[in-house]
Design a protein around this motif. Structure first.
Motif, PDB file in Angstrom:
ATOM      1  N   SER A  46      33.927 109.805  54.256  1.00 44.64           N
ATOM      2  CA  SER A  46      33.278 111.042  53.502  1.00 44.64           C
ATOM      3  C   SER A  46      33.909 112.179  54.100  1.00 44.64           C
ATOM      4  CB  SER A  46      31.681 110.861  53.953  1.00 44.64           C
ATOM      5  OG  SER A  46      31.296 109.814  53.089  1.00 44.64           O
ATOM      6  N   GLN A  47      34.164 112.415  55.528  1.00 44.98           N
ATOM      7  CA  GLN A  47      34.361 113.777  55.899  1.00 44.98           C
ATOM      8  C   GLN A  47      35.876 114.050  55.674  1.00 44.98           C
ATOM      9  OE1 GLN A  47      34.076 113.503  60.269  1.00 44.98           O
ATOM     10  NE2 GLN A  47      32.130 114.464  60.255  1.00 44.98           N
ATOM     11  N   ARG A  48      36.608 113.052  55.348  1.00 39.54           N
ATOM     12  CA  ARG A  48      38.077 113.240  54.804  1.00 39.54           C
ATOM     13  C   ARG A  48      38.255 113.585  53.361  1.00 39.54           C
ATOM     14  NH1 ARG A  48      40.910 107.787  56.473  1.00 39.54           N
ATOM     15  NH2 ARG A  48      38.867 107.362  57.649  1.00 39.54           N
ATOM     16  N   SER A  49      37.140 112.991  52.603  1.00 41.97           N
ATOM     17  CA  SER A  49      37.413 113.224  51.327  1.00 41.97           C
ATOM     18  C   SER A  49      36.641 114.708  50.828  1.00 41.97           C
ATOM     19  CB  SER A  49      36.691 112.287  50.425  1.00 41.97           C
ATOM     20  OG  SER A  49      35.536 112.151  50.716  1.00 41.97           O
ATOM     21  N   GLY A  50      35.796 115.301  52.114  1.00 39.00           N
ATOM     22  CA  GLY A  50      35.106 116.385  51.605  1.00 39.00           C
ATOM     23  C   GLY A  50      35.791 117.564  51.283  1.00 39.00           C
ATOM     24  N   VAL A  55      36.835 121.439  46.540  1.00 43.31           N
ATOM     25  CA  VAL A  55      37.716 122.088  45.504  1.00 43.31           C
ATOM     26  C   VAL A  55      37.274 121.613  43.964  1.00 43.31           C
ATOM     27  CG1 VAL A  55      40.114 121.949  44.756  1.00 43.31           C
ATOM     28  CG2 VAL A  55      39.787 121.982  46.955  1.00 43.31           C
ATOM     29  N   MET A  56      36.754 120.496  43.789  1.00 44.95           N
ATOM     30  CA  MET A  56      36.449 120.090  42.508  1.00 44.95           C
ATOM     31  C   MET A  56      35.265 120.862  41.937  1.00 44.95           C
ATOM     32  SD  MET A  56      38.516 117.946  41.279  1.00 44.95           S
ATOM     33  CE  MET A  56      37.534 117.123  39.989  1.00 44.95           C
TER      34      MET A  56
END
Length: 71
Positions: A46-50, A55-56
């Protein structure tokens, strides 16, 4: 929770399991430690995809777009 907090919880469960005489309780605590380990992995993902999620969220939403006329 952060990955570090999840890993700390897993370690605590393992320490408690080591000192436990009841085998059933040992098994439960060991299982809980494994669950905390899985949660730590999920938190890391989750932290990596944060950043990409942030941006989205800055992109204009479809709701703010004017609908095209369909005739």
């Amino acid at each position: 929770m952060s990955p570090v907090e999840c890993k700390e919880q897993a370690a605590q469960c393992r320490r408690m399991a080591e000192g436990e005489r009841n085998l059933r309780v040992q098994a439960i605590l060991t299982d809980m430690a494994k669950t905390w380990d899985r949660l730590a992995i999920e938190a890391e993902i989750s932290q990596r995809s944060g950043p990409s999620l942030r941006v989205m969220s800055q992109l204009p939403s479809q709701a703010s777009r004017k609908p095209s006329s369909q005739n």
